[in-house]
Design an enzyme around this catalytic site. Structure first.
Site, PDB file in Angstrom:
ATOM      1  N   LEU A  91       0.704  -0.692  -0.183  1.00 34.96           N
ATOM      2  CA  LEU A  91      -0.008   0.141   0.010  1.00 34.96           C
ATOM      3  C   LEU A  91       0.568   0.886   0.403  1.00 34.96           C
ATOM      4  O   LEU A  91       1.422   1.902   0.322  1.00 34.96           O
ATOM      5  CB  LEU A  91      -1.060   0.082   1.225  1.00 34.96           C
ATOM      6  N   SER A  92       0.931   1.938  -1.063  1.00 34.18           N
ATOM      7  CA  SER A  92       2.033   3.191  -1.111  1.00 34.18           C
ATOM      8  C   SER A  92       1.660   4.076  -0.095  1.00 34.18           C
ATOM      9  O   SER A  92       0.475   4.113   0.208  1.00 34.18           O
ATOM     10  CB  SER A  92       2.127   3.975  -2.675  1.00 34.18           C
TER      11      SER A  92
END
Length: 384
Positions: A91-92
């Site tokens: 998840l950036s």
């Protein structure tokens, strides 16, 4: 658990607000973050670095730590997959997601192609923006990730078509696209991305270890040009090995070997620790080299390596001078000084004054002006 997640969400929102990470000219980004909470797309198992290796953190066993990893901070990604001991999906970082969505300049009704679905969260945020009159297509190389993302998107009510495939090929079946965004790094931008975007359409993509660029396709569809928008680094495409310098550490590369060269350094090395524009210039000139810096009572120290066999260490001494020791087939600090001098001679161009031009025949990053500025040509696919 719900209270903990809500508390963490509020803390992240405030941290983003305090540092000015919410895009002022794209208020929809903050609204989308609120409507589509990050934790709704996080898998039940995340991965945490314990100082030696990545260890699993399961939501059921460690809910508090799991929530901390999901909402760690504006610049913190949450690792969602490990392959061969290294992160292969995440998840950036929220601040990076917000910046890239701002760069994409997406509007209601747009048809958007995303390359690298991951958890599906980024695609959901885009779908929130384009609305029912728009369309979002997302391509993911991993069948397992694509299936999990599709389920999360369905639960969230986000209208996204998820396809399994090679992102570098784009998605011919749904072309042309008004906007294209890649969530993985490439060293050479696939021409298919430009070919599948409408003239005047925008693409946002991370380039190597340098940062992300936003470009606009020319009206004649023969080129695309734009500017560097952010410095964050991204994982490579799954079929591209991670750069050696990002996998091995300075200690591993040096392996206890004595230096082949020792000498004094006739310059203040403090900018290696403080000047991000210099570090950008060095990354452009020496893309396979990694730098780590720290300070002690005498000043700045730097550790430099190429991930394979060459290394250098630079230390500030008590009298304020500096010395370097180097080993391996390349004299890395010599190369750093050459690149540093070239940057100084070219007016110390800021990282924000770099752009990129893409054609079917060549690709290059330029400084200051696309026609007259100094150019750094990108290697063709498969070249060394």
């Amino acid at each position: 658990m719900t209270d903990v997640l809500e508390e963490r969400r509020r803390a992240l929102d405030e941290a983003m607000r305090t540092r000015g990470a919410w895009p002022e000219d794209a208020p929809w980004v903050r609204d989308a973050f609120d409507a589509l909470p990050r934790h709704a797309f996080a898998p039940d198992r995340l991965w945490d670095w314990d100082g030696n290796a990545y260890v699993p953190v399961d939501r059921s066993a460690s809910p508090g730590r799991w929530a901390e990893l999901v909402y760690a901070g504006p610049d913190d990604a949450a690792v969602t997959e490990i392959t061969d001991g290294l992160p292969s999906s995440s998840l950036s970082a929220p601040a990076v997601v917000a910046t890239m969505l701002d760069s994409l300049d997406v509007h209601p009704g747009h048809h958007v192609l995303e390359l690298g679905t991951g958890t599906g969260w980024n695609a959901a945020l885009i779908a929130h923006r384009v609305g029912t009159s728009g369309r979002v297509t997302s391509v993911e190389a991993s069948t397992g990730l694509a299936d999990a993302a599709a389920r999360a998107l369905n639960r969230a009510g986000a209208r996204v078509d998820v396809a399994v495939g090679n992102g570098n090929l784009g998605r011919p079946a749904t072309a042309p696209h008004d906007r294209v965004i890649a969530t993985y790094a490439v060293d050479h931008v696939p021409w298919t991305w430009i070919a599948q975007t409408v003239p005047g359409g925008d693409l946002v993509f991370p380039l190597g270890r340098m940062g992300h660029f936003a470009v606009t396709v020319a009206d004649d569809h023969r080129s695309a040009r734009g500017w560097m928008h952010g410095l964050a680094q991204f994982m490579n495409a799954r079929d591209i090995p991670a750069p050696a310098a990002t996998v091995r550490s300075y200690t591993q590369v040096r392996a206890g070997r004595a230096p082949d060269d020792k000498r004094g350094v006739d310059r203040d090395i403090t900018p290696l620790h403080t000047d991000v524009n210099l570090l950008w210039a060095l990354r452009m000139a020496l893309p396979d080299v990694v730098y780590a810096t720290d300070t002690d009572r005498d000043g700045v120290n730097a550790w430099i390596h190429d991930g394979t066999s060459s290394w250098a260490v630079v230390t500030t001494e008590p009298d304020g001078g500096a010395r370097t020791e180097q080993g391996g087939p390349r004299r890395l600090f010599d190369a750093v000084e050459t690149a540093w001098d070239a940057w100084t001679a070219h007016w110390q161009v800021s990282r924000w004054d770099h752009g990129i031009t893409l054609t079917e025949r060549e690709q290059y990053v330029w400084e200051g002006d696309p026609d007259t500025g100094r150019r750094h040509r990108l290697p063709s696919p498969g070249s060394t």
